[in-house]
Write a protein that holds these residues in place. Sequence first.
Motif, mmCIF file in Angstrom:
data_model
loop_
_atom_site.group_PDB
_atom_site.id
_atom_site.type_symbol
_atom_site.label_atom_id
_atom_site.label_comp_id
_atom_site.label_asym_id
_atom_site.label_seq_id
_atom_site.Cartn_x
_atom_site.Cartn_y
_atom_site.Cartn_z
ATOM 1 N N VAL A 104 0.870 -1.179 0.000
ATOM 2 C CA VAL A 104 0.000 0.000 0.000
ATOM 3 C C VAL A 104 0.903 1.223 0.000
ATOM 4 O O VAL A 104 1.619 1.480 0.973
ATOM 5 C CB VAL A 104 -0.950 0.004 1.213
ATOM 6 C CG1 VAL A 104 -1.788 1.277 1.234
ATOM 7 C CG2 VAL A 104 -1.858 -1.226 1.175
ATOM 8 N N VAL A 105 0.867 1.963 -1.095
ATOM 9 C CA VAL A 105 1.816 3.034 -1.354
ATOM 10 C C VAL A 105 1.092 4.379 -1.356
ATOM 11 O O VAL A 105 0.015 4.510 -1.952
ATOM 12 C CB VAL A 105 2.511 2.817 -2.717
ATOM 13 C CG1 VAL A 105 3.548 3.901 -2.976
ATOM 14 C CG2 VAL A 105 3.146 1.426 -2.784
ATOM 15 N N THR A 106 1.665 5.380 -0.698
ATOM 16 C CA THR A 106 1.070 6.718 -0.697
ATOM 17 C C THR A 106 2.021 7.734 -1.302
ATOM 18 O O THR A 106 3.238 7.627 -1.166
ATOM 19 C CB THR A 106 0.698 7.184 0.721
ATOM 20 O OG1 THR A 106 1.887 7.337 1.498
ATOM 21 C CG2 THR A 106 -0.234 6.204 1.400
ATOM 22 N N ALA A 107 1.431 8.729 -1.967
ATOM 23 C CA ALA A 107 2.240 9.823 -2.503
ATOM 24 C C ALA A 107 2.657 10.775 -1.399
ATOM 25 O O ALA A 107 3.776 11.273 -1.384
ATOM 26 C CB ALA A 107 1.450 10.567 -3.578
ATOM 27 N N PRO B 10 -5.230 8.574 5.152
ATOM 28 C CA PRO B 10 -6.523 8.032 5.576
ATOM 29 C C PRO B 10 -7.128 7.043 4.579
ATOM 30 O O PRO B 10 -7.620 5.979 4.966
ATOM 31 C CB PRO B 10 -7.393 9.290 5.724
ATOM 32 C CG PRO B 10 -6.425 10.384 6.026
ATOM 33 C CD PRO B 10 -5.225 10.056 5.205
ATOM 34 N N VAL B 11 -7.077 7.389 3.298
ATOM 35 C CA VAL B 11 -7.646 6.509 2.276
ATOM 36 C C VAL B 11 -6.801 5.242 2.120
ATOM 37 O O VAL B 11 -7.323 4.125 2.038
ATOM 38 C CB VAL B 11 -7.762 7.254 0.932
ATOM 39 C CG1 VAL B 11 -8.228 6.311 -0.172
ATOM 40 C CG2 VAL B 11 -8.728 8.424 1.068
ATOM 41 N N ALA B 12 -5.480 5.411 2.084
ATOM 42 C CA ALA B 12 -4.596 4.247 1.982
ATOM 43 C C ALA B 12 -4.753 3.341 3.190
ATOM 44 O O ALA B 12 -4.743 2.108 3.069
ATOM 45 C CB ALA B 12 -3.146 4.703 1.864
ATOM 46 N N GLY B 13 -4.913 3.948 4.366
ATOM 47 C CA GLY B 13 -5.081 3.156 5.582
ATOM 48 C C GLY B 13 -6.349 2.331 5.565
ATOM 49 O O GLY B 13 -6.369 1.197 6.062
ATOM 50 N N ASP C 73 4.834 8.227 1.416
ATOM 51 C CA ASP C 73 5.467 9.487 1.046
ATOM 52 C C ASP C 73 6.522 9.306 -0.047
ATOM 53 O O ASP C 73 7.680 9.696 0.114
ATOM 54 C CB ASP C 73 6.082 10.139 2.292
ATOM 55 C CG ASP C 73 6.232 11.643 2.149
ATOM 56 O OD1 ASP C 73 5.629 12.210 1.215
ATOM 57 O OD2 ASP C 73 6.959 12.239 2.959
ATOM 58 N N VAL C 74 6.100 8.732 -1.177
ATOM 59 C CA VAL C 74 7.022 8.532 -2.302
ATOM 60 C C VAL C 74 6.495 9.237 -3.551
ATOM 61 O O VAL C 74 6.640 8.757 -4.672
ATOM 62 C CB VAL C 74 7.260 7.028 -2.578
ATOM 63 C CG1 VAL C 74 7.992 6.386 -1.434
ATOM 64 C CG2 VAL C 74 5.950 6.286 -2.854
ATOM 65 N N GLY C 75 5.866 10.388 -3.361
ATOM 66 C CA GLY C 75 5.265 11.122 -4.471
ATOM 67 C C GLY C 75 6.267 11.564 -5.519
ATOM 68 O O GLY C 75 7.471 11.679 -5.270
ATOM 69 N N VAL C 76 5.734 11.860 -6.729
ATOM 70 C CA VAL C 76 6.599 12.132 -7.875
ATOM 71 C C VAL C 76 7.230 13.521 -7.843
ATOM 72 O O VAL C 76 8.044 13.846 -8.711
ATOM 73 C CB VAL C 76 5.818 11.966 -9.201
ATOM 74 C CG1 VAL C 76 5.329 10.544 -9.347
ATOM 75 C CG2 VAL C 76 4.668 12.960 -9.294
ATOM 76 N N GLY D 282 -3.290 11.992 -4.570
ATOM 77 C CA GLY D 282 -4.200 13.072 -4.908
ATOM 78 C C GLY D 282 -3.557 14.039 -5.888
ATOM 79 O O GLY D 282 -2.693 13.666 -6.670
ATOM 80 N N ARG D 283 -4.019 15.294 -5.865
ATOM 81 C CA ARG D 283 -3.563 16.331 -6.799
ATOM 82 C C ARG D 283 -3.655 15.823 -8.238
ATOM 83 O O ARG D 283 -4.725 15.445 -8.691
ATOM 84 C CB ARG D 283 -2.171 16.820 -6.419
ATOM 85 C CG ARG D 283 -2.136 17.503 -5.035
ATOM 86 C CD ARG D 283 -0.802 18.148 -4.745
ATOM 87 N NE ARG D 283 -0.549 19.267 -5.623
ATOM 88 C CZ ARG D 283 -0.904 20.525 -5.347
ATOM 89 N NH1 ARG D 283 -1.541 20.817 -4.228
ATOM 90 N NH2 ARG D 283 -0.610 21.497 -6.194
ATOM 91 N N GLU D 284 -2.545 15.743 -8.986
ATOM 92 C CA GLU D 284 -2.635 15.270 -10.374
ATOM 93 C C GLU D 284 -2.619 13.743 -10.457
ATOM 94 O O GLU D 284 -2.873 13.172 -11.519
ATOM 95 C CB GLU D 284 -1.504 15.869 -11.224
ATOM 96 C CG GLU D 284 -0.192 15.116 -11.216
ATOM 97 C CD GLU D 284 0.593 15.235 -9.911
ATOM 98 O OE1 GLU D 284 1.741 14.747 -9.892
ATOM 99 O OE2 GLU D 284 0.099 15.797 -8.924
ATOM 100 N N GLY D 285 -2.318 13.062 -9.351
ATOM 101 C CA GLY D 285 -2.409 11.600 -9.306
ATOM 102 C C GLY D 285 -1.430 10.878 -10.204
ATOM 103 O O GLY D 285 -1.739 9.814 -10.753
ATOM 104 N N ALA D 286 -0.224 11.386 -10.347
ATOM 105 C CA ALA D 286 0.741 10.775 -11.262
ATOM 106 C C ALA D 286 1.358 9.490 -10.727
ATOM 107 O O ALA D 286 1.776 8.619 -11.502
ATOM 108 C CB ALA D 286 1.853 11.779 -11.576
ATOM 109 N N LEU D 287 1.427 9.357 -9.405
ATOM 110 C CA LEU D 287 2.180 8.242 -8.828
ATOM 111 C C LEU D 287 1.709 6.860 -9.294
ATOM 112 O O LEU D 287 2.544 6.004 -9.616
ATOM 113 C CB LEU D 287 2.152 8.323 -7.301
ATOM 114 C CG LEU D 287 2.971 7.261 -6.572
ATOM 115 C CD1 LEU D 287 4.456 7.369 -6.917
ATOM 116 C CD2 LEU D 287 2.776 7.368 -5.059
ATOM 117 N N PRO D 288 0.405 6.549 -9.330
ATOM 118 C CA PRO D 288 0.004 5.202 -9.754
ATOM 119 C C PRO D 288 0.499 4.835 -11.148
ATOM 120 O O PRO D 288 0.931 3.690 -11.376
ATOM 121 C CB PRO D 288 -1.529 5.255 -9.712
ATOM 122 C CG PRO D 288 -1.842 6.332 -8.736
ATOM 123 C CD PRO D 288 -0.762 7.346 -8.913
ATOM 124 N N THR D 289 0.464 5.786 -12.094
ATOM 125 C CA THR D 289 0.899 5.461 -13.448
ATOM 126 C C THR D 289 2.398 5.223 -13.501
ATOM 127 O O THR D 289 2.878 4.378 -14.260
ATOM 128 C CB THR D 289 0.510 6.577 -14.430
ATOM 129 O OG1 THR D 289 1.203 7.781 -14.097
ATOM 130 C CG2 THR D 289 -0.980 6.840 -14.388
#
Length: 266
Positions: A137-140, A146-149, A167-170, A194-201
């Motif tokens: 479970v990775v968060t930016a 809260p959502v990741a948890g 905390d590994v955001g782009v 959140g924001r532009e949501g680049a991390l998942p891609t």
Amino acid sequence: MREQSPNETDGSRTRDTLEALAAGDIGVSEAESRIAGYATTAAGRFDAAREDRRGIPEAVLAEGKRPAEAAALATTALETTGRALVTRASPDHAAAVREAVGDAAPDADVDHDEVTRTVVVHAAGFEPPALSATVAVVTAGTADAPVAGEAEVVAREIGAGVDRIEDVGVANLDRLLDQVARIREADVVVVAAGREGALPTVVAGLVAAPVIAVPVSTGYGEGGEGAAALAGALQSCTVLTTVNVDAGFVAGAQAGLIARAIDGGV
């Protein structure tokens, strides 16, 4: 030996249930849930058979319910399944659940997480499932916690092992790159951003495991409140699955189902 028909099997299950009820071994709610597949309370009907039917434990969504209603459903869940999972719980919801469970089952374990807004209750002696599969479970950023948890709690309740990577955001790729080897060890990956949501891609382009994107309703202005994050995940050129904005429960459930399939193939 003659194989029993479904009607005979159902009849035997009903008879066993009624005998257990008459003997005082189970309560009315559990008897109803065994026969009908659900238990009726003043606050609504609890789907006690969901885990057997779907592989996902039924959750009580506290949001929109009065604290007493969430508590009544949680105690019914505990009685019929041995555990309760309450999501989107306010402090008042959590306090009501803790009080109701304390009256109904003093030995039960109650865990309230204020960040994830979840309440998990396990009856004394309850043994959660354990799968031979891991969900990362990775968060930016911190705002995604809260959502990741929520996703983490659900995946754990299904039985998956969970590795939380935060905390590994782009905005600084070095933070992600030094965790890539760890993420690659997981069997399925949930990425909340959140924001532009680049991390998942970006993550989906670096790992072989299935990736589930969870857009988070952070950010402001044009594309804020998760709109840009959702659009970016849906338009991803790397292969991933996208759930709705802030849908941590759905992401955790999907990851748990994949973990179950992997465990079943071991």
